[in-house]
Design a protein around this motif. Sequence first.
Motif, PDB file in Angstrom:
ATOM      1  N   GLY A 186       0.797  -1.216   0.000  1.00  0.00           N
ATOM      2  CA  GLY A 186       0.000   0.000   0.000  1.00  0.00           C
ATOM      3  C   GLY A 186       0.828   1.263   0.000  1.00  0.00           C
ATOM      4  O   GLY A 186       2.010   1.257   0.357  1.00  0.00           O
ATOM      5  N   GLN A 187       0.179   2.347  -0.438  1.00  0.00           N
ATOM      6  CA  GLN A 187       0.757   3.685  -0.349  1.00  0.00           C
ATOM      7  C   GLN A 187      -0.320   4.610   0.191  1.00  0.00           C
ATOM      8  O   GLN A 187      -1.493   4.532  -0.225  1.00  0.00           O
ATOM      9  CB  GLN A 187       1.243   4.156  -1.722  1.00  0.00           C
ATOM     10  N   GLY A 188       0.075   5.483   1.106  1.00  0.00           N
ATOM     11  CA  GLY A 188      -0.919   6.333   1.753  1.00  0.00           C
ATOM     12  C   GLY A 188      -1.929   5.483   2.499  1.00  0.00           C
ATOM     13  O   GLY A 188      -1.570   4.552   3.221  1.00  0.00           O
ATOM     14  N   ARG A 189      -3.215   5.768   2.286  1.00  0.00           N
ATOM     15  CA  ARG A 189      -4.254   4.987   2.947  1.00  0.00           C
ATOM     16  C   ARG A 189      -4.714   3.779   2.138  1.00  0.00           C
ATOM     17  O   ARG A 189      -5.501   2.966   2.617  1.00  0.00           O
ATOM     18  CB  ARG A 189      -5.466   5.888   3.229  1.00  0.00           C
ATOM     19  N   ARG A 190      -4.222   3.657   0.923  1.00  0.00           N
ATOM     20  CA  ARG A 190      -4.643   2.565   0.047  1.00  0.00           C
ATOM     21  C   ARG A 190      -3.873   1.292   0.378  1.00  0.00           C
ATOM     22  O   ARG A 190      -2.654   1.303   0.521  1.00  0.00           O
ATOM     23  CB  ARG A 190      -4.397   2.959  -1.409  1.00  0.00           C
ATOM     24  N   ARG A 191      -4.605   0.173   0.509  1.00  0.00           N
ATOM     25  CA  ARG A 191      -3.998  -1.121   0.756  1.00  0.00           C
ATOM     26  C   ARG A 191      -4.538  -2.108  -0.274  1.00  0.00           C
ATOM     27  O   ARG A 191      -5.739  -2.144  -0.550  1.00  0.00           O
ATOM     28  CB  ARG A 191      -4.310  -1.639   2.163  1.00  0.00           C
ATOM     29  N   ASN A 240       8.617   4.588  -0.028  1.00  0.00           N
ATOM     30  CA  ASN A 240       7.445   4.985   0.760  1.00  0.00           C
ATOM     31  C   ASN A 240       6.331   3.974   0.470  1.00  0.00           C
ATOM     32  O   ASN A 240       5.325   4.275  -0.157  1.00  0.00           O
ATOM     33  CB  ASN A 240       7.012   6.400   0.384  1.00  0.00           C
ATOM     34  N   ALA A 295       4.098   0.573   2.106  1.00  0.00           N
ATOM     35  CA  ALA A 295       3.701  -0.291   3.219  1.00  0.00           C
ATOM     36  C   ALA A 295       3.666  -1.733   2.737  1.00  0.00           C
ATOM     37  O   ALA A 295       3.138  -2.029   1.665  1.00  0.00           O
ATOM     38  CB  ALA A 295       2.322   0.112   3.741  1.00  0.00           C
TER      39      ALA A 295
END
Length: 341
Positions: free
Chosen positions: A108-113, A254, A256
Motif C-alpha cells: 500500500g501507499q498512503g491509505r490505500r492497501r 514509501n 507499506a
Amino acid sequence: MRFSRGPVLILLALLAACAPSSPRPASLPPEDRAAIAARLEADIAVLASDAMAGRRPGTPGGRDTSAWIEQRMGEAGLVSGTNDPGSYWRLPVDLLGIQPETAALVLGQGRRRVTVPAADAAVYTPRRRALAFGGPGTGVPVVFVGYGDGSVLGDALAGAVAVMLADQGRDTERRNALFRQRATAVLTVVPDGEALAAVRAAAERPRLLLASEEEDNLAAYITDKAFAEVIGARRWAAWKAEAADRAFAPIELNLAVSLEATSDRREFASQNIIGMIPGSAPGTGAVLVLGHWDHLGECGPAGALDRICNGAADNASGIAMMLELARRLKAGAPLGRDIYF
C-alpha cells in the motif's frame, strides 16, 4: 524393471584401481564379471522395489531400507562404524520436513492497501508461521536494492524489508546475501506469471532439511505488473531504469508491506548407516565410501495408478555398487587404513 550396466563398468574400474600391483591382468574373469552384474542387479531390484516405497526418510519404506542395508553390511563382514555400542549401524540425523501452506502479501501507499491475489504473488517460510511488516509508521524500512545484493548498506539493512529485481541465475545468491545481512524479509519482483509459476514449482514441493541447518527467513515474490499497479507504472519504470545504472544506490521506498506465510513442519529422526573394515595399521587415516540411500517416496501426481518414485538410478545403483565394493574388499587382502561405508 530394467537397469543400466553403467554401475557395473564403474565398479569394475574401481576394483581395478584398488587391486595390488601384480603381473595378473587388471580385468576380472568373465564368470566374476557376470556374478558382480547379477548381484548388482539383484540389490538394485530390492532397493528400487515398490516394497521400499521410494525410500523416503521417516517412512516405513525408509526404515525397511535401513534394515536391509544393515543386513547386507553384516553379510559382507563389516563391523560397526558408529563407535556407539548402543547404535550399532545407525548414526541418528535430525531432519525437518516442510510443506508450504498459506500465504498473504499486502502492499500500500498512503491509505490505500491492496491484497495481492495469489495469481500474482507467493510467500514462503520454513517456519510454522512468519509475519513481517514494513514501511511508514512501522519503524521497519522497505529498501529497493535493484539488481544488487544490498552489501553496500552493510548493517543498515538489518531488520529491513528488501525489494529486489529478479536476475536469472543470480537470484538465490543475492537473496541469501540479503538474509545474511539480517533482512527481515525479501520481496523479489519477477517478470511475469510464467516466472512466478516456475518459482512455485520449485518452492511448493515438500522439502527435507537438516535440523542443524534450519533456515529462518521469509521470502516473497510478486509479478512486475502487480507491483507496478501498486507503485504506479511511471514511477516503477523510472526506478527500474535507475536500478540498471551501475552507479545505482539502494533507496528507501514509501511503501507499506505486510507479509505472512505458514508451513506444515514435521520434525523427525532419520539415520546414516555406517559400516567399517578395520585397517591393519591403526592411526594411518581412513577412506570413506559414501552414497545416499534415500529417494523421494511417493511423488507421482494424486490419483495416478503408481505414485512411487522408485529411484533405481538415484541412488539404488550407487548403494548396490558400494555394498559390492565392501564385499570384495573385505574378502581380499588386509588393507592398512580403515575403510568406512
